[in-house]
Design an enzyme around this catalytic site. Structure first.
Site, PDB file in Angstrom:
ATOM      1  N   GLU A   1      37.874  31.306 -27.596  1.00 27.40           N
ATOM      2  CA  GLU A   1      36.885  31.261 -26.868  1.00 27.40           C
ATOM      3  C   GLU A   1      37.102  29.762 -26.280  1.00 27.40           C
ATOM      4  OE1 GLU A   1      34.148  28.848 -25.402  1.00 27.40           O
ATOM      5  OE2 GLU A   1      32.951  29.217 -27.352  1.00 27.40           O
TER       6      GLU A   1
ATOM      7  N   CYS B   1      29.551  24.841 -24.816  1.00 21.14           N
ATOM      8  CA  CYS B   1      30.342  25.715 -24.075  1.00 21.14           C
ATOM      9  C   CYS B   1      29.566  26.476 -23.146  1.00 21.14           C
ATOM     10  CB  CYS B   1      31.251  26.669 -24.798  1.00 21.14           C
ATOM     11  SG  CYS B   1      30.397  27.589 -25.971  1.00 21.14           S
TER      12      CYS B   1
END
Length: 482
Positions: free
Chosen positions: A220, A257
């Site tokens: 990720e 994020c």
């Protein structure tokens, strides 16, 4: 101890751990949660010193970590996640009995994340989902919070002993980039979990592809998380939207994020008013310390690089930047036009921290063009009224292709740990858009389907035996049944 010895130990432990009954694995995960809670005060104090995060945030993150452990324990006790399939009704009597289920892949390497010292690190979602699947884990600690990682590993080690798990079910490694490369390249490693930068994820993927036997890297790697503010929503809810997104952009000094870094709308009075209100709301937020000096340096460099681009305007004046390496940073808003955004690929890059770029598009056509240039994302948000939803179906349909999670009338920061969650998305948000790193579906990264053909009942796993001793849901002759 060398990486080679560590990975060999992980492989030997896997031979035993993969045979541990699900109910015992579940109890093991719950024991880890208990050991974390025993050390809560020490964990919070240690992480606070290493990350600058406040106690309330760290306690909340521990709660999330222990909840993840309990949720996966519940998942593997219930058992249907193995996706057991039994086919006995064949076209002819001579056709074989065929059965299938998911089994663990082997030793997994997990890289701790810098921005979540608990929930995405040593005992975080990657580790927990791998252990739930029946895989052994080698954790590569993030150097930004090494003491916190070691203390969390002590909790896991105690749980291993108390639960009578194989000695090296989980191991802990420190070191730099070379240690990470060795872990990925080792022949005993079967998969990798990573949360971090695009450069880091691509490097690990390159190592994995260079192996004699390539392996998956589930990385990720960040996102600008585009938000589209539709016309009627801006006309009727500008103040509320400004307050919501001021809080979202600045939450945790922007070190999520899912931080909304790209805010899109149509040029005009409504978008200008929203911009003014957003700036006023953000100005109320005091400067905050970032996780560590490396992240702070990267943020200032990225922000200043964006502000140096042609046709990018700073909204309001930045406060004077302190010279100390750990000094707080102020949130920043910038603005540009749709045409400038289309002409400058640099503007599509992520600035990790309290920063957002507002893009005023000339019309719907230009807004569609802007969205089409934005690559894969973790989230894409829709701020719209019912009328907007009716009038803009083409733009909304495009947004659903961009990200793993599409959000209506809420900020993207904040990720629920649940069965339906997708924390992933098309590249470069992640290396594989089919998977999630949050929620119970994260377990699917660490398993592979295995088909058993023509086996006598006594040799089959319990999940596939005729009398279904575990009582799980199975697809039997194309019908779900217990």
């Amino acid at each position: 101890m060398s990486i080679d010895n560590i990975m060999q130990q992980a492989a030997l432990a896997f031979d035993r751990y993969k045979q541990v009954e699900p109910v015992q694995r579940a109890a093991f995960l719950e024991t880890i949660a208990g050991e974390i809670n025993v050390r809560r005060e020490q964990l919070v104090a240690t992480a606070g010193r290493e990350t600058n995060l406040p106690d309330a945030r760290l306690n909340g993150e521990i709660n999330r970590t222990t909840f993840q452990l309990q949720l996966f324990a519940q998942l593997i006790r219930e058992g249907s996640w193995v996706e057991a399939v039994i086919d006995r009704q064949r076209e002819t009597p001579a056709r074989a009995d065929i059965r299938r289920m998911l089994l663990p892949v082997g030793p997994v390497v997990v890289f701790g994340a810098s921005n979540f010292p608990f929930a995405f690190s040593t005992a975080g979602g990657d580790t927990v989902s791998a252990l739930a699947a029946g895989a052994t884990v080698v954790v590569k600690a993030h150097p930004a919070h090494g003491a916190t990682s070691l203390l969390m590993f002590e909790a896991i080690s105690t749980a291993i002993i108390k639960s009578d798990m194989p000695e090296h079910t989980v191991q802990h490694v420190t070191g730099g980039n070379e240690a990470g490369r060795e872990l990925v390249m080792h022949p005993s490693t079967t998969a990798v979990g990573f949360t971090g930068s695009l450069a880091g994820g691509k490097a690990l993927s390159a190592y994995a592809s260079q192996r004699e036997t390539p392996i998956p890297v589930f990385a990720e790697m960040g996102s600008v998380n585009p938000v589209v503010f539709y016309p009627e929503a801006l006309e009727t809810r500008a103040t509320q939207l400004a307050e919501t997104f001021a809080a979202s952009v600045t939450l945790g000094a922007g070190q999520f994020c899912t931080n909304p870094g790209l805010l899109l709308g149509l040029e005009g009075e409504a978008f200008n008013r929203f911009q003014t209100l957003l700036h006023a709301a953000i100005e109320k937020t005091a400067p905050q310390k970032m996780l560590h000096t490396g992240i702070r340096h990267a943020f200032l460099q990225g922000r200043d690089g964006m502000l140096a681009q042609q046709e990018v305007t700073l909204i309001g004046a930045l406060p004077e930047t302190a010279t100390a390496e750990d000094a707080p940073v102020a949130p920043s808003l910038a603005a540009t036009t749709g045409s400038a955004f289309l002409a400058n690929p640099h503007l599509r890059e992520e600035v990790f921290g309290p920063y957002a770029l507002l893009v005023a598009c000339r019309d719907k056509t230009e807004l569609l063009q802007v969205l089409k240039t934005v690559k894969g994302q973790l989230t894409s948000s829709i701020m719209a009224t019912d009328t907007d939803l009716s009038n803009w179906p083409d733009v909304i349909a495009l947004q659903t292709t961009l990200a793993g999670r599409v959000i209506l009338n809420a900020a993207p920061t904040g990720v629920e740990v649940c069965a339906a969650m997708v924390h992933g998305g098309p590249f470069p948000a992640t290396t594989d858009a089919r998977y999630t790193s949050v929620g119970t579906a994260a377990i699917r990264r660490w398993v592979r389907p295995v088909c058993f053909q023509g086996f006598p009942d006594q040799l089959l796993p319990d999940e596939l035996k005729n009398n279904n001793p575990r009582g799980i849901w199975r697809l039997t002759d194309n019908e779900f049944t217990r």
